[in-house]
Enzyme design. Sequence first.
Site, PDB file in Angstrom:
ATOM      1  CB  THR A 219      46.785 -21.106 106.340  1.00  7.80           C
ATOM      2  OG1 THR A 219      47.773 -21.994 106.851  1.00  7.80           O
ATOM      3  CG2 THR A 219      47.437 -20.104 105.405  1.00  7.80           C
TER       4      THR A 219
ATOM      5  CB  CYS B 157      53.456 -24.085 110.290  1.00 10.95           C
ATOM      6  SG  CYS B 157      53.460 -24.906 108.687  1.00 10.95           S
TER       7      CYS B 157
ATOM      8  CB  THR C  85      46.738 -15.378  99.553  1.00 14.81           C
ATOM      9  OG1 THR C  85      46.972 -16.222 100.682  1.00 14.81           O
ATOM     10  CG2 THR C  85      46.306 -16.208  98.381  1.00 14.81           C
TER      11      THR C  85
ATOM     12  CB  SER D 264      50.802 -28.659 101.958  1.00 13.62           C
ATOM     13  OG  SER D 264      51.567 -29.257 102.999  1.00 13.62           O
ATOM     14  CB  VAL D 265      54.993 -24.259 101.104  1.00 10.03           C
ATOM     15  CG1 VAL D 265      56.465 -23.984 100.795  1.00 10.03           C
ATOM     16  CG2 VAL D 265      54.090 -23.479 100.147  1.00 10.03           C
ATOM     17  N   GLY D 266      55.374 -26.780 103.089  1.00 10.22           N
ATOM     18  CA  GLY D 266      56.237 -27.622 103.911  1.00 10.22           C
ATOM     19  C   GLY D 266      57.521 -26.941 104.329  1.00 10.22           C
TER      20      GLY D 266
ATOM     21  N   GLY E  99      45.178 -12.166 106.665  1.00  8.75           N
ATOM     22  CA  GLY E  99      44.196 -13.148 106.200  1.00  8.75           C
ATOM     23  C   GLY E  99      43.241 -12.487 105.224  1.00  8.75           C
ATOM     24  N   GLY E 100      43.418 -12.747 103.939  1.00  8.49           N
ATOM     25  CA  GLY E 100      42.440 -12.329 102.938  1.00  8.49           C
ATOM     26  C   GLY E 100      42.436 -10.869 102.562  1.00  8.49           C
TER      27      GLY E 100
ATOM     28  CE  LYS F 187      58.285 -21.146 103.729  1.00  2.50           C
ATOM     29  NZ  LYS F 187      56.832 -21.388 103.900  1.00  2.50           N
TER      30      LYS F 187
HETATM   31  O1  RRO Z   1      55.420 -23.702 104.616  1.00  2.00           O
HETATM   32  C1  RRO Z   1      54.202 -23.940 104.781  1.00  2.00           C
HETATM   33  O2  RRO Z   1      53.651 -24.953 104.301  1.00  2.00           O
HETATM   34  C2  RRO Z   1      53.335 -23.044 105.569  1.00  2.00           C
HETATM   35  C3  RRO Z   1      53.713 -22.406 106.739  1.00  2.00           C
HETATM   36 BR1  RRO Z   1      55.442 -22.517 107.436  1.00  2.00          BR
HETATM   37  C4  RRO Z   1      52.754 -21.650 107.482  1.00  2.00           C
HETATM   38  O3  RRO Z   1      53.007 -21.090 108.554  1.00  2.00           O
HETATM   39  N1  RRO Z   1      51.501 -21.575 106.986  1.00  2.00           N
HETATM   40  C5  RRO Z   1      51.147 -22.182 105.841  1.00  2.00           C
HETATM   41  O4  RRO Z   1      49.988 -22.068 105.414  1.00  2.00           O
HETATM   42  N2  RRO Z   1      52.073 -22.899 105.124  1.00  2.00           N
END
Ligand code: RRO
Length: 318
Positions: free
Chosen positions: A195, A131, A268, A69-71, A245-246, A44
């Site tokens: 993404t 990101c 994913t 959107s993990v952020g 990707g995919g 991560k």
């Molecule tokens: O953590 C996220 O929201 C995130 C990251 Br860092 C990234 O590089 N790509 C993504 O789709 N989500």
Amino acid sequence: MRLSQTLFGATFQNPVLLAAGTCGFGEELEDALDLPSLGGIVTKSVTLEPRGGNAPPRVVEVGNAMLNSVGLANPGLERVCSEKLPWMSEHLSGIQVFVSVAGHISDEYWRIVEGLESVGGFLGYELNLSCPNDTRLGGLPFALDPEALRGVVEGARRLTDRPLLVKLAPNVPDIGPVAEAAEEAGADGLTLVNTMPGLVIDVESRSAALGAGSGGLSGPALRAVGVHAVHRAQACTSIPLLGVGGITDVGDAVQYLLAGASLVQVGTATFADPRTAQRVGKGIARYGKKMGVEDIQDLIGAYHHGADRPVSVSGGPG
Ligand code: RRO
């Protein structure tokens, strides 16, 4: 078929890695799949300070894809150095580990690299310059601006002799010049692609399906975009490429290899089936045997696109 390769001065027993953001720091998946059977993992993304991440929901399914959107939820540099790196060097010593690094400004990337460098216990870095959920301070992600990208990569290059990967974004008019800028700035390899920015709106509430609003699209819907980006980067650079990707099955991974990727990353698909990466690794060996391919090197970049036909930027026949 011989699957192992020496890249960046290290041996990859097979070409399949787990992608950043989909496997934590390995610990969480230890019981769910056979980590030692993989080519490697990318952690991560690590930021200077701990991040709690964005408001929920952070992930939604959308057609043949996922929007997140993990952020950048992560424990931050200090805990990564004191807890995660020691765990990884003890438990993942047989596979290659890249630490993903993220920040708002160049200086944050450099301070993280300096901090990680002082602890060690991993192969190299993947600079996350793409990101979609955390833009560069006052602007776009670095990977959307080749000059900004150049600066952050050159600075990181001066701080480490470890392999430096740069992760690029799919939403550029032509990824070729961005890939060239990263190579010129000192990248040892490129990861393509992060993404794609996206938005899902709930038509009852008229609000976004994700807590943060927009997010990044991944999964099978992104695959052709990723394969094309690898194909394009291969035409413009001479450093190893990592395709992501995919990828959900062996055929998807082989497409990336044929387009020019030396390694692939499964992202994913791990959420639906944590064993996807190990299954894909075994599948590549079976594919090679069936096709009479003796060495994985004979697959990499072996896509038949005609030596004298220009690479299509638009994605048409090329
Ligand atoms: O953590 C996220 O929201 C995130 C990251 Br860092 C990234 O590089 N790509 C993504 O789709 N989500």
